[in-house]
Design a protein around this motif. Structure first.
Motif, PDB file in Angstrom:
ATOM      1  N   ALA A 146     -14.712   6.801 -23.436  1.00 57.52           N
ATOM      2  CA  ALA A 146     -13.509   7.616 -23.554  1.00 57.52           C
ATOM      3  C   ALA A 146     -12.367   6.864 -22.887  1.00 57.52           C
ATOM      4  N   SER A 147     -11.157   7.346 -23.117  1.00 51.19           N
ATOM      5  CA  SER A 147      -9.966   6.720 -22.543  1.00 51.19           C
ATOM      6  C   SER A 147      -9.112   7.769 -21.848  1.00 51.19           C
ATOM      7  N   ALA A 148      -8.287   7.323 -20.928  1.00 51.61           N
ATOM      8  CA  ALA A 148      -7.374   8.240 -20.251  1.00 51.61           C
ATOM      9  C   ALA A 148      -6.203   7.474 -19.656  1.00 51.61           C
ATOM     10  N   LEU A 149      -5.084   8.145 -19.599  1.00 52.77           N
ATOM     11  CA  LEU A 149      -3.926   7.675 -18.853  1.00 52.77           C
ATOM     12  C   LEU A 149      -3.799   8.585 -17.646  1.00 52.77           C
ATOM     13  N   THR A 150      -3.668   8.017 -16.463  1.00 55.39           N
ATOM     14  CA  THR A 150      -3.463   8.850 -15.279  1.00 55.39           C
ATOM     15  C   THR A 150      -2.160   8.439 -14.610  1.00 55.39           C
ATOM     16  N   MET A 151      -1.457   9.427 -14.081  1.00 56.41           N
ATOM     17  CA  MET A 151      -0.147   9.170 -13.473  1.00 56.41           C
ATOM     18  C   MET A 151      -0.013   9.931 -12.161  1.00 56.41           C
ATOM     19  N   TYR A 152       0.490   9.236 -11.166  1.00 54.35           N
ATOM     20  CA  TYR A 152       0.904   9.883  -9.914  1.00 54.35           C
ATOM     21  C   TYR A 152       2.425   9.950  -9.890  1.00 54.35           C
ATOM     22  N   LEU A 153       2.937  11.082  -9.481  1.00 57.50           N
ATOM     23  CA  LEU A 153       4.358  11.217  -9.204  1.00 57.50           C
ATOM     24  C   LEU A 153       4.507  11.787  -7.804  1.00 57.50           C
ATOM     25  N   GLY A 154       5.208  11.053  -6.957  1.00 60.58           N
ATOM     26  CA  GLY A 154       5.447  11.506  -5.589  1.00 60.58           C
ATOM     27  C   GLY A 154       6.909  11.895  -5.423  1.00 60.58           C
ATOM     28  N   PHE A 155       7.162  13.023  -4.759  1.00 57.82           N
ATOM     29  CA  PHE A 155       8.516  13.563  -4.653  1.00 57.82           C
ATOM     30  C   PHE A 155       8.962  13.667  -3.190  1.00 57.82           C
ATOM     31  N   ASP A 156      10.251  13.660  -3.025  1.00 53.14           N
ATOM     32  CA  ASP A 156      10.820  13.861  -1.690  1.00 53.14           C
ATOM     33  C   ASP A 156      11.109  15.351  -1.498  1.00 53.14           C
ATOM     34  N   VAL A 157      10.119  16.169  -1.834  1.00 58.06           N
ATOM     35  CA  VAL A 157      10.188  17.618  -1.627  1.00 58.06           C
ATOM     36  C   VAL A 157       8.884  18.045  -0.966  1.00 58.06           C
TER      37      VAL A 157
END
Length: 461
Positions: A300-311
């Motif tokens: 299987a395949s996957a795209l994973t993303m982290y988003l870090g916020f200044d909140v």
């Protein structure tokens, strides 16, 4: 003195060396030990990156604590002081553009008690009554090799499978429930049904073991999962590590094996462990008779993303740790982990860190896989805006693409594995297959596989 070469410096390859070293010391055996890894770092799918006070795992984000051998390995490495456990809380399913809590007292969305079933806001009263019919339906044909989707739908009904169970199980096993076998997912469900007459009664009879594991199910380390990889390397001074080296071919030379590498180097080994993905094994062996068997293993395949916020992380729903997306949702992602909430150590300043998953079962996957990182970031920001109401621009973004890199255990897996192991033993004695392509997904399964592989090698020395 014999030479043992392990190809692949992921957790399976490293644990093979760790347990082989221990067994050799206990039995007074000797061997030259070499481990080859194509990356410049060890760990494979376990890799931590730190940016602006955030710790991000590009592969697995934790280890299942209750898996046999996991905490034993941590103790052997004298690494207990570095352990961190997940924060417990509520996991949700995002459906009809609302977050619905996965009921307490369920496992993978399967209710373990009447109370858990009745507490669900995801299924109708009619759907709940259909689940209760399980106790009146006899199992006359399902075995552990049957499809888990077909099994659950037959006994519990279509509604709970599609609305509550499938989103959770598909999120964990990255595949179609109707193509995944019980043996490769939750084999104990067949035993529960056969021994207790209903799946729920089986859970109730085994409630103690689930209650014991209900809290603090997962572990990581203060500096991320890569810390345990570094510790394993540190504890193996007897092993010669060759990093940044790609293996090209393996050939049998009498009772030995010649290993050829992309840099022109060649090594000779008595015993070889191929602790690498199935695709890599196929390329290394280039054996036409084995090729047909290797092609039966699917990925299987996957795209994973982290988003870090200044909140602050405190903007999240109270006690929430993330959600899985159902079919009835406007979100594009398949799931989201509120990482800064689930793992306090990942955000030094307590700011919001979110991980999003886009899997190949996603109807928009091909479109997403062709996007640039900037385009993917726009999609992810919209998913976060819709699910959490966060309008701010992210402080950091981390994108990882696992294209055809995630083993998928469908119904044909066991038959293919039995066939390929038989042929390997006949055609390549002393060449051992190892790793998650064949012997179980999850870090715990890889640790166990490494330990078992080491025992086989020790007996051959």
């Amino acid at each position: 003195m014999k030479t043992v070469i392990v190809i692949g410096g992921g957790i399976t390859g490293l644990c093979t060396m760790h347990y082989l070293k221990r067994q050799m010391e206990a039995e007074g055996k000797e061997a030259q030990l070499i481990l080859v890894e194509q990356n410049e770092y060890l760990g494979g799918k376990i890799h931590s990156e730190t940016t602006d006070g955030f710790i991000m795992e590009t592969g697995a984000d934790s280890i299942v604590a209750r898996h046999p051998g996991v905490l034993e390995l941590v103790r052997e490495l004298e690494f207990e002081e570095e352990l961190v456990y997940n924060e417990t809380g509520i996991s949700y399913i995002h459906t009809n553009n609302e977050l619905h809590a996965i009921p307490a007292g369920s496992t993978f969305g399967i209710p373990m008690s009447l109370e858990s079933l009745m507490a669900s806001t995801l299924i109708s009263e009619q759907g709940k009554q259909r689940v209760l019919q399980d106790g009146t339906i006899e199992n006359t044909s399902f075995t552990k090799e049957s499809s888990i989707g077909a099994f659950l739908e037959y006994f519990l009904g279509e509604e709970i499978v599609h609305k509550q169970i499938a989103p959770v199980l598909a999120g964990v096993y990255s595949g179609d429930l109707y193509q995944l076998s019980l043996a490769s997912t939750l084999p104990y469900l067949v035993d529960y049904k056969n021994e207790h007459g209903s799946i729920m009664k089986g859970f109730e009879a085994n409630r103690a073991q689930f209650d014991k594991a209900a809290n603090k199910k997962f572990i990581s380390f203060r500096k991320g999962l890569s810390a345990v990889i570094d510790r394993l390397e540190e504890m193996l001074p007897e092993v010669s590590f060759k990093k940044g080296v790609t293996m090209k071919q393996l050939e049998k030379s009498g009772e030995h094996y010649t290993l050829s590498f992309a840099n022109g180097e060649q090594l000779t080994a008595d015993i070889v462990v191929l602790a690498v993905p199935n695709e890599t094994v196929r390329n290394i062996l280039t054996d036409k008779e084995l090729l047909l068997q290797f092609e039966k293993f699917t990925t299987a395949s996957a795209l994973t993303m982290y988003l870090g916020f200044d909140v602050p992380d405190s903007i999240l729903p109270a006690d929430g740790t993330g959600f899985i997306v159902s079919e009835n949702s406007d979100l594009v992602c398949n799931a989201s982990t509120w990482t800064s909430r689930k793992w306090k150590h990942t955000s030094a300043e307590g700011n919001l860190l979110v991980r999003l998953f886009y899997k190949n079962i996603n109807p928009r996957y091909e479109e997403l896989a062709a996007m640039t990182n900037e385009e993917l970031t726009a999609v992810a920001r919209e998913d976060i805006r819709r699910s959490l109401g966060v309008e701010d621009a992210p402080k950091i973004v981390n994108v990882t693409k696992w294209i055809d890199k995630m083993p998928r255990y469908d119904i044909a897996h066991k038959e293919a594995l039995d066939a390929v192991l038989k042929q390997m033993d006949e055609r390549y004695p002393n060449v051992l297959l190892a790793g998650c392509s064949y012997f179980g997904v999850g870090i715990g399964a890889c640790i166990a596989n490494g330990k078992n592989t080491a025992a086989v090698i020790a007996n051959k020395l």
